[in-house]
Scaffold this active site. Structure first.
Site, PDB file in Angstrom:
ATOM      1  N   ASP A   3       0.855  -1.191   0.000  1.00 60.44           N
ATOM      2  CA  ASP A   3       0.000   0.000   0.000  1.00 60.44           C
ATOM      3  C   ASP A   3       0.892   1.242   0.000  1.00 60.44           C
ATOM      4  OD1 ASP A   3      -2.061  -1.754   0.348  1.00 60.44           O
ATOM      5  OD2 ASP A   3      -2.432  -1.274   2.463  1.00 60.44           O
ATOM      6  N   LYS A  31      -2.109 -22.758  -3.047  1.00 64.78           N
ATOM      7  CA  LYS A  31      -1.126 -22.037  -3.857  1.00 64.78           C
ATOM      8  C   LYS A  31      -0.227 -21.159  -2.973  1.00 64.78           C
ATOM      9  CE  LYS A  31      -2.083 -23.688  -7.786  1.00 64.78           C
ATOM     10  NZ  LYS A  31      -1.052 -24.577  -8.369  1.00 64.78           N
ATOM     11  N   CYS A  40     -25.262   4.400  26.903  1.00 61.98           N
ATOM     12  CA  CYS A  40     -25.004   5.762  26.425  1.00 61.98           C
ATOM     13  C   CYS A  40     -26.281   6.343  25.799  1.00 61.98           C
ATOM     14  CB  CYS A  40     -23.805   5.760  25.481  1.00 61.98           C
ATOM     15  SG  CYS A  40     -22.971   7.353  25.453  1.00 61.98           S
ATOM     16  N   HIS A  78     -19.696   3.203  28.517  1.00 60.62           N
ATOM     17  CA  HIS A  78     -19.642   2.032  27.638  1.00 60.62           C
ATOM     18  C   HIS A  78     -19.003   0.837  28.353  1.00 60.62           C
ATOM     19  CE1 HIS A  78     -21.005   3.910  23.895  1.00 60.62           C
ATOM     20  NE2 HIS A  78     -20.423   5.005  24.365  1.00 60.62           N
ATOM     21  N   GLU A  98     -19.179  -2.192  27.649  1.00 61.22           N
ATOM     22  CA  GLU A  98     -18.725  -3.232  26.711  1.00 61.22           C
ATOM     23  C   GLU A  98     -17.233  -3.126  26.421  1.00 61.22           C
ATOM     24  OE1 GLU A  98     -20.490  -0.586  25.960  1.00 61.22           O
ATOM     25  OE2 GLU A  98     -20.139   0.160  23.915  1.00 61.22           O
TER      26      GLU A  98
HETATM   27  N1  GLN Z   1     -25.073  10.848  20.879  1.00 64.09           N
HETATM   28  C1  GLN Z   1     -25.048  10.766  22.301  1.00 64.09           C
HETATM   29  C2  GLN Z   1     -24.104  11.778  22.921  1.00 64.09           C
HETATM   30  O1  GLN Z   1     -23.233  12.281  22.271  1.00 64.09           O
HETATM   31  C3  GLN Z   1     -24.680   9.378  22.758  1.00 64.09           C
HETATM   32  C4  GLN Z   1     -23.309   8.976  22.340  1.00 64.09           C
HETATM   33  C5  GLN Z   1     -23.080   7.507  22.480  1.00 64.09           C
HETATM   34  O2  GLN Z   1     -24.035   6.746  22.539  1.00 64.09           O
HETATM   35  N2  GLN Z   1     -21.839   7.084  22.493  1.00 64.09           N
HETATM   36  O3  GLN Z   1     -24.217  12.072  24.087  1.00 64.09           O
END
Ligand code: GLN
Length: 547
Positions: free
Chosen positions: A146, A186, A380, A519, A521
């Site tokens: 690249d 290959k 969120c 978050h 996760e």
């Molecule tokens: N859009 C919303 C905010 O900015 C939630 C952002 C999100 O879910 N990460 O507060």
């Protein structure tokens, strides 16, 4: 001083370099070493923060507030090592630093060139943290050849050359295509991509060959001969049922042994793979199954919610069930009744997102979950929608909404129970932002602490009352509505330490309805499922509608 492992790819993209790097990191840990993983991305975006999830997948956020490539999520999930801002470097960031310095006059009027100025900047990044870890694994995005990758490869060539011999190796991933008509794998594309590397002064020490078929001994010998790699250092990578099989599978194929051997580390410390055996045992022998509806916006691209998909799997592993997550486009619920769609599910998750599109559908999903007592996890934006739903349908504020959905500043279509935060506290620092700040800079990003109300579901889930979680948002639930909403039964069970920012809400009279402004996760691991996901899946199992 760290030993460096550079990971490159050839032939085609999407070979799973990130996964191979993460799995190798896990295997080195299993042998008692400390590791750190890095991603060098040749694109010109300064960071992936402003890239569309449709195009680039999820943006992974680190504790120190960097918006990074989703590969850093893999790294963390496999090694448990928290990534840092300096572990994600793009060509855009490098060039922008160099140009900034040039404007400041730091180069004293000299001509600025890719070699040495850009390559020096890359090498400076590579050196950060070198004395803190045994192995530094640096993955280079894209494939060799690249155009925009060239400064990175050149910097690596110099870097390897400048360090003491034997302190850096290069691991190259390629593909062995299977030609059905000939019944053969290959090796030519692999040979070509190694040639490409050699032409820029790099030689692989370990070759990882992706293949859908077993690699015959003869082919392995041929690859070794033509690519100038030892036969034992040609490692097969076959397709896997689950990404979490990667550490054990790569170990079986001898990857970690080959890497340690390439460094001349002998005898190699014995690995302890108990963690990965347990992970696979939980994945391979589920005792049931739950279905989770994820009502979101970026539903066409699997990678857009990568960490959520993984965290749900971890939540299942914690409870020894298989989680079948199905992605539903929230916009459907703006036209149609959510009930028939959501009835078959044990639980509903509304993930994060940006912009107004689909939000009315998410609000209806939250309403359905509240009214039908279905376990709900709002992340969120998913928390903000749950709060708006409560304000509208329980507290009687029919115009409740978020400032995010006003098209022009100052517009007032909604009563803003979710508003644009412009000033907040991080540690001892006060941070101020306005709506026009550059897109990457106006968000509350990274780890923030929260205090949980004793006796709340949140405190029970976490098993404590102080937490820190990662954030990425501009808008906040307005604390001024707390009394009104708590009077309706929606508890503000987690707050920022100064009590100004709602971090967790939960419905009192509901088996499991939790909204979080952060978050979770991003911090879940297969060997350490996040308590919110473990609890959410537990609630899904307990919900009566077990399918
Ligand atoms: N859009 C919303 C905010 O900015 C939630 C952002 C999100 O879910 N990460 O507060």
């Amino acid at each position: 001083m760290a030993r460096y492992i550079f990971i490159t790819g050839g032939v085609v993209s999407s070979l799973g370099k990130g996964l191979a790097s993460a799995a190798l990191g896990a295997l080195l840990q299993a042998r008692g070493y400390s590791v750190r993983l890095r991603k060098l991305d040749p694109y010109l975006n300064v960071d992936p923060g402003t890239m569309s999830p449709f195009e680039h997948g999820e943006v992974f956020v680190t504790d120190d507030g960097a918006e990074t490539d989703l590969d850093l999520g893999h790294y963390e999930r496999f090694t448990g090592v928290a990534a840092r801002r300096t572990d994600s470097i793009s060509a855009g960031r490098i060039y922008s630093n160099v140009l900034e310095r040039e404007r400041r006059g730091d180069y004293l009027g000299r001509t600025i060139q890719v070699v040495p100025h850009v390559t020096n900047e890359i090498k400076d990044y590579l050196r950060i943290g070198a004395d803190e870890t045994d192995f530094m694994l640096c993955e280079i995005g894209g494939t060799v050849g690249d155009i925009e990758g060239l400064p990175f490869y050149e910097a690596i060539r110099q870097f390897i050359h400048e360090r003491p011999r034997g302190q850096s190796i290069l691991m190259h991933l390629t593909l062995l295509p299977y030609i059905a008509a000939a019944g053969e794998l290959k090796t030519k594309p692999t040979q070509h991509s190694v040639k490409e590397l050699q032409s820029i002064g790099l030689a692989p020490d370990v070759l990882v060959c992706r293949s859908e078929h077993p690699i015959p001994e003869r082919e392995r010998e041929k690859i070794a001969l033509f690519c100038n790699v030892r036969k034992e250092h040609v490692v097969a990578a076959y397709d896997l049922k689950s990404i979490y099989e990667a550490p054990l599978a790569y170990h079986r194929e001898g990857l970690d042994q080959a890497v340690l051997d390439a460094f001349g580390i002998s005898p190699a410390p014995r690995p302890n793979l108990a963690r990965w055996h347990d992970v696979m045992d939980r994945l391979d022998h589920p005792e049931g199954e739950v279905r989770v509806a994820v009502v979101g916006k970026y539903t066409q691209l699997e990678d857009a919610y990568k960490s959520i998909a993984e965290a749900l799997t971890h939540g299942g592993m914690a409870n020894r069930v298989k989680v079948r997550a199905e992605w539903i486009d929230a916009e459907i619920f703006e036209r149609e009744d959510p009930a028939p769609f959501l009835e078959p599910f044990n639980a509903i998750l509304v993930p994060g997102g940006f912009g107004e599109r689909g939000t009315e559908g998410k609000i209806r999903a939250a309403q359905y979950a509240r009214e039908h007592k279905v376990p709900y996890l709002g992340i969120c934006l998913g928390m903000q929608m749950a709060v708006i739903e409560a304000a509208r349908n329980v507290a009687g504020m029919s115009r409740a909404g978020s400032e995010e959905f006003e098209s022009a500043p100052g517009e007032r279509r909604f009563e803003p129970v979710v508003y644009h935060l412009k000033e907040w506290v991080q540690g001892n620092e006060s941070i101020r932002r306005n709506r026009d700040d550059d897109k990457g800079g106006s968000m509350r990003l990274g780890a923030y602490p929260a205090v949980l109300a004793a006796g709340s579901k949140a405190a029970e889930i976490y098993g404590g009352t102080t937490i820190t979680e990662r954030h990425r948002h501009r808008y906040e639930v307005d604390i001024r509505y707390r009394d009104l909403l708590e009077g309706c039964g929606l508890c503000f069970s987690g707050l920022s330490p100064d009590g100004r920012l709602p971090e967790i809400v939960e419905w009192k009279d509901h088996p499991w309805f939790v909204g979080v402004q952060f978050h979770p996760e991003l911090k879940s691991k297969p060997f350490a499922p996040h308590p919110l996901f473990a609890g959410f899946i537990r609630a899904a199992i307990d919900s009566e509608r077990l399918v």
